[in-house]
Design a protein around this motif. Sequence first.
Motif, PDB file in Angstrom:
ATOM      1  N   ASP A 202     -17.644 -26.190 -31.507  1.00 20.65           N
ATOM      2  CA  ASP A 202     -17.681 -24.728 -31.526  1.00 20.65           C
ATOM      3  C   ASP A 202     -16.948 -24.149 -30.319  1.00 20.65           C
ATOM      4  N   PRO A 203     -16.515 -22.885 -30.406  1.00 20.29           N
ATOM      5  CA  PRO A 203     -15.856 -22.258 -29.249  1.00 20.29           C
ATOM      6  C   PRO A 203     -16.784 -22.127 -28.048  1.00 20.29           C
ATOM      7  N   TYR A 204     -18.069 -21.931 -28.316  1.00 21.59           N
ATOM      8  CA  TYR A 204     -19.065 -21.817 -27.255  1.00 21.59           C
ATOM      9  C   TYR A 204     -20.247 -22.705 -27.604  1.00 21.59           C
ATOM     10  N   ASP A 205     -20.839 -23.303 -26.592  1.00 19.67           N
ATOM     11  CA  ASP A 205     -21.994 -24.167 -26.813  1.00 19.67           C
ATOM     12  C   ASP A 205     -22.989 -23.945 -25.687  1.00 19.67           C
ATOM     13  N   GLY A 206     -24.198 -24.417 -25.885  1.00 21.04           N
ATOM     14  CA  GLY A 206     -25.243 -24.279 -24.885  1.00 21.04           C
ATOM     15  C   GLY A 206     -26.527 -24.875 -25.392  1.00 21.04           C
ATOM     16  N   ASN A 207     -27.499 -25.044 -24.504  1.00 25.27           N
ATOM     17  CA  ASN A 207     -28.761 -25.669 -24.909  1.00 25.27           C
ATOM     18  C   ASN A 207     -29.796 -24.677 -25.409  1.00 25.27           C
ATOM     19  N   SER A 208     -29.403 -23.405 -25.537  1.00 22.40           N
ATOM     20  CA  SER A 208     -30.299 -22.406 -26.120  1.00 22.40           C
ATOM     21  C   SER A 208     -29.461 -21.268 -26.672  1.00 22.40           C
ATOM     22  N   ARG A 209     -30.066 -20.509 -27.572  1.00 15.52           N
ATOM     23  CA  ARG A 209     -29.385 -19.347 -28.151  1.00 15.52           C
ATOM     24  C   ARG A 209     -28.983 -18.362 -27.065  1.00 15.52           C
ATOM     25  N   GLN A 210     -29.896 -18.126 -26.113  1.00 12.96           N
ATOM     26  CA  GLN A 210     -29.627 -17.158 -25.067  1.00 12.96           C
ATOM     27  C   GLN A 210     -28.457 -17.582 -24.189  1.00 12.96           C
TER      28      GLN A 210
END
Length: 348
Positions: A202-210
């Motif tokens: 994905d263009p952006y990723d992270g370990n939470s929605r926020q």
Amino acid sequence: MGSYAVERRLGSGGMGEVYLAYTAGGDPVAVKLIRRGRIDPEIRDRFAREAEIVQSIVGTSRVAGYRAHDAFADQPWIAMEFVSGLTLNDYVREHAPLVAMLTASLGILLAEGLQTVHRAGMLHRDLKPLNVIMSRRGPVVIDFGLGAMTASDAASLSTPGWPLGTPRYMPPEQARGESGVTTAADVYGLGAVMVYAATGHDPYDGNSRQKILEKVRDATHSPDLTGLPVELEQLVSSMLAHDPERRPDLTAVQDHLSGLLQKMGRSAKSARRALILETFQDTDNENSVPAVPAPAQNSRLSSEPVEEFEPSIFEPEPEPAPGKPQAQHQIAEQLRDLYAQRTNLLLR
């Protein structure tokens, strides 16, 4: 549900579930059903608007067709055309990302579908790989639930820092919960889908929605384009511009991708057929027709031109007529098999 006989559940989400069902004549449909715990007058009205949207954009091969709905049933439901095939999300996860030529074809075809939606005065607002079916006619867009929402809907159903939609694919203005989102939001969604199609991430990723929303909102945090073919970098970067005014419109996207195909020695027609050959897998076993063979794990298409033919033209070889030599029939079988395996059609 209504006159449809339900066979099995296809998937579920926070608002409802989707089932495979059949008409009295045996045609498959996908029926979306709202969960009982989520039903209220506002949801029924929104569901009715979604039905109006899909009815207004019939006649395009890029959008799943409308069949029927009942927004005032005990559990509201809407029946749509059942589109056989894997989602883009599942195809890339189970096989491999698409090469530049196929990603360009995907982008042109999805842009066509979005233009149809926009001409009807609507937006999709939740374009993502899970909402794209890789069908026997190419990519098809599904699920217009967020498109049915008005600005007041979004304000009432969202909470601060928690806008409706899919963070990895939503534009910054939608991530900030702004009203008056424009067609540029769908251009952004298309760019994000193309990133996933060509890279597998994905263009952006992270370990939470926020955390993901924070990155999307931050103008100094650029999208991850690692692995994106160099031919696509300039266009996709502009489609993912933080400022919606700086994004190209869908016509410009199509023109750029068409020019890219021409540089590769491909026509749009040839590229579309190559995309279908690579990605279509029949998921409707009970109503299957002669299908394109499923691609091998991590398969890739070369840059050689693909012979131009429609996969659906293949029909089973008839039994040999009385008196026809069996050996001749076997030779015909072998030739047909060899034709289907030619290396300039699908390279393993």
